[in-house]
Every structure is written in C-alpha cells, then in structure tokens.
Design a protein around this motif. Structure first.
Motif, PDB file in Angstrom:
ATOM      1  N   ASP A  19      47.771  37.030  43.242  1.00 42.85           N
ATOM      2  CA  ASP A  19      49.123  37.515  43.802  1.00 42.85           C
ATOM      3  C   ASP A  19      49.234  39.057  43.581  1.00 42.85           C
ATOM      4  N   PRO A  20      49.447  39.771  44.767  1.00 43.86           N
ATOM      5  CA  PRO A  20      49.426  41.456  44.643  1.00 43.86           C
ATOM      6  C   PRO A  20      50.385  41.953  43.592  1.00 43.86           C
ATOM      7  N   GLY A  21      51.623  41.414  43.531  1.00 42.07           N
ATOM      8  CA  GLY A  21      52.123  41.867  42.252  1.00 42.07           C
ATOM      9  C   GLY A  21      51.838  41.702  41.002  1.00 42.07           C
ATOM     10  N   SER A  22      50.888  41.001  40.597  1.00 42.21           N
ATOM     11  CA  SER A  22      50.318  40.682  39.369  1.00 42.21           C
ATOM     12  C   SER A  22      49.212  41.680  38.979  1.00 42.21           C
ATOM     13  N   ARG A  23      49.514  42.960  38.980  1.00 42.07           N
ATOM     14  CA  ARG A  23      48.463  43.984  39.043  1.00 42.07           C
ATOM     15  C   ARG A  23      47.617  44.054  37.401  1.00 42.07           C
ATOM     16  N   LEU A  24      48.418  43.623  36.337  1.00 39.61           N
ATOM     17  CA  LEU A  24      47.690  43.649  35.250  1.00 39.61           C
ATOM     18  C   LEU A  24      46.479  42.564  35.195  1.00 39.61           C
ATOM     19  N   ILE A  25      46.941  41.341  36.015  1.00 44.96           N
ATOM     20  CA  ILE A  25      45.960  40.126  35.950  1.00 44.96           C
ATOM     21  C   ILE A  25      44.748  40.714  36.921  1.00 44.96           C
ATOM     22  N   ILE A  26      45.144  41.356  38.005  1.00 45.13           N
ATOM     23  CA  ILE A  26      43.975  41.740  39.120  1.00 45.13           C
ATOM     24  C   ILE A  26      43.141  42.854  38.297  1.00 45.13           C
ATOM     25  N   PHE A  27      43.747  43.576  37.393  1.00 42.01           N
ATOM     26  CA  PHE A  27      42.808  44.611  36.714  1.00 42.01           C
ATOM     27  C   PHE A  27      42.057  43.851  35.611  1.00 42.01           C
ATOM     28  N   LEU A  28      42.626  42.972  34.838  1.00 44.76           N
ATOM     29  CA  LEU A  28      41.831  42.332  33.921  1.00 44.76           C
ATOM     30  C   LEU A  28      40.691  41.283  34.447  1.00 44.76           C
ATOM     31  N   SER A  29      41.147  40.527  35.745  1.00 40.05           N
ATOM     32  CA  SER A  29      40.207  39.765  36.527  1.00 40.05           C
ATOM     33  C   SER A  29      38.938  40.554  36.684  1.00 40.05           C
ATOM     34  N   VAL A  30      39.141  41.750  37.424  1.00 38.15           N
ATOM     35  CA  VAL A  30      38.084  42.637  37.955  1.00 38.15           C
ATOM     36  C   VAL A  30      36.999  43.062  36.376  1.00 38.15           C
ATOM     37  N   LEU A  31      37.818  43.491  35.404  1.00 37.23           N
ATOM     38  CA  LEU A  31      37.204  44.083  34.466  1.00 37.23           C
ATOM     39  C   LEU A  31      36.314  43.146  33.768  1.00 37.23           C
ATOM     40  N   LEU A  32      37.056  41.584  33.451  1.00 38.30           N
ATOM     41  CA  LEU A  32      36.376  40.730  32.771  1.00 38.30           C
ATOM     42  C   LEU A  32      35.213  40.205  33.394  1.00 38.30           C
ATOM     43  N   ALA A  33      35.404  40.108  35.120  1.00 41.26           N
ATOM     44  CA  ALA A  33      34.289  39.774  35.894  1.00 41.26           C
ATOM     45  C   ALA A  33      32.920  40.584  35.672  1.00 41.26           C
ATOM     46  N   LEU A  34      33.120  41.815  35.623  1.00 44.15           N
ATOM     47  CA  LEU A  34      32.273  42.749  35.412  1.00 44.15           C
ATOM     48  C   LEU A  34      31.548  42.711  33.935  1.00 44.15           C
ATOM     49  N   ILE A  35      32.450  42.659  33.205  1.00 46.79           N
ATOM     50  CA  ILE A  35      31.869  42.717  31.676  1.00 46.79           C
ATOM     51  C   ILE A  35      31.212  41.142  31.700  1.00 46.79           C
ATOM     52  N   PHE A  36      31.562  40.026  31.996  1.00 50.26           N
ATOM     53  CA  PHE A  36      30.748  38.847  31.974  1.00 50.26           C
ATOM     54  C   PHE A  36      29.590  38.863  32.624  1.00 50.26           C
ATOM     55  N   LYS A  37      29.477  39.569  33.881  1.00 44.93           N
ATOM     56  CA  LYS A  37      28.185  39.615  34.769  1.00 44.93           C
ATOM     57  C   LYS A  37      27.130  40.476  34.004  1.00 44.93           C
ATOM     58  N   HIS A  38      27.639  41.427  33.204  1.00 43.55           N
ATOM     59  CA  HIS A  38      26.364  42.042  32.344  1.00 43.55           C
ATOM     60  C   HIS A  38      26.082  41.494  31.289  1.00 43.55           C
ATOM     61  N   ILE A  39      26.875  40.722  30.566  1.00 46.66           N
ATOM     62  CA  ILE A  39      26.765  39.957  29.035  1.00 46.66           C
ATOM     63  C   ILE A  39      26.161  38.947  29.198  1.00 46.66           C
ATOM     64  N   ILE A  40      26.906  37.738  30.142  1.00 38.51           N
ATOM     65  CA  ILE A  40      26.347  36.192  30.250  1.00 38.51           C
ATOM     66  C   ILE A  40      25.319  36.336  31.249  1.00 38.51           C
ATOM     67  N   ARG A  41      24.173  36.525  30.619  1.00 39.35           N
ATOM     68  CA  ARG A  41      23.040  36.451  31.702  1.00 39.35           C
ATOM     69  C   ARG A  41      21.655  35.593  31.200  1.00 39.35           C
ATOM     70  N   TYR A  42      20.875  34.979  32.274  1.00 35.92           N
ATOM     71  CA  TYR A  42      19.719  34.391  31.911  1.00 35.92           C
ATOM     72  C   TYR A  42      18.824  34.801  32.896  1.00 35.92           C
ATOM     73  N   ASN A  43      17.426  35.034  32.318  1.00 36.04           N
ATOM     74  CA  ASN A  43      16.529  35.634  33.374  1.00 36.04           C
ATOM     75  C   ASN A  43      16.990  36.772  33.979  1.00 36.04           C
ATOM     76  N   ASP A  44      17.612  37.726  33.480  1.00 37.66           N
ATOM     77  CA  ASP A  44      18.254  38.899  34.186  1.00 37.66           C
ATOM     78  C   ASP A  44      19.132  38.662  35.230  1.00 37.66           C
TER      79      ASP A  44
END
Length: 133
Positions: free
Chosen positions: A84-109
C-alpha cells in the motif's frame, strides 16, 4: 554470414538488455495501476532511492567500483507495486531487507530466495495489512 545470422544480429541490436526492458515495463505498470497519486509517487521515490543507495553502497563496498543496480530497481518496483502506497515505512523496510537478504542468504554465489519476496515476507510480518496485492 547467412540470413539467419543477419536477422539475429538485427534483432539483438533493436532491443535493450532484458533488465532495462523489465524496469520500463514495471514503471509503465506502476503508472497505469497507481494513477500517479501523491502517495504513490512518494512511495515510488522511497522505494527506488532506497534500492539505489543501498545496492550501490553494497556493491561499492564489495567491488570498489560503482555499478548501476538494475536488479535492485526491479526489486523496488515489485515491492512498490504490492505494498500500500501509504505504508511508507513498510516499503522502506521491504526494500532494505530484500537487498540485505539478497547479499547475505546466498548459495554458490547466487541468492537463495527471490529478493523482493523475501523482503516483502519479512516486512509484512510486521504489518500484514500493508499488502494490497
């Protein structure tokens, strides 16, 4: 060089790379679906700027060079289309966590989970009502 080689090389030169095509398609879908309301534009800016800053910083830290983060922009556009566009904190956290998980939770690079999905899952656990999809 036969006809087939000429056609394929012409086909390849006419279209941009797939990431650019996906980014443009997601932006068009966002514009059509959101109606470009104030909340939607702010949510779009929060998501894309967060993705750009976080991913550029991580890639610079890892490789000591600047790279345009196309996959992070795609992740942010997916997130902003679902939350929901009104949930700005959730949008920020979703993108932030997505990119952090992308670089931390890895297998075979390679990332184990889809970054957008993992970020959305983690952030929507905090506020399940923020999802609109």
């Amino acid at each position: 060089m036969d006809k087939k080689d000429n056609f394929l090389s012409l086909f390849h030169r006419k279209f941009p790379d797939p990431y650019t095509t996906i980014i443009l398609s997601l932006i068009i879908l966002f514009i059509v679906n959101s109606g470009l309301t104030y909340n939607a534009v702010i949510a779009f800016l929060i998501a894309t700027l967060t993705a750009f800053i976080v991913e550029t910083s991580i890639l610079y830290f890892k490789f000591k060079r600047y790279v345009f983060p196309k996959t992070a922009i795609i992740t942010s556009l997916i997130v902003v289309s679902i939350v929901d566009p009104g949930s700005r904190l959730i949008i920020f956290l979703s993108v932030l966590l997505a990119l952090i998980f992308k670089h931390i939770i890895r297998y075979n690079d390679a990332p184990v989970f889809n970054p957008a999905t993992s970020g959305l899952f983690a952030a929507l656990m905090l506020n399940p009502n923020a999802g609109t999809w």
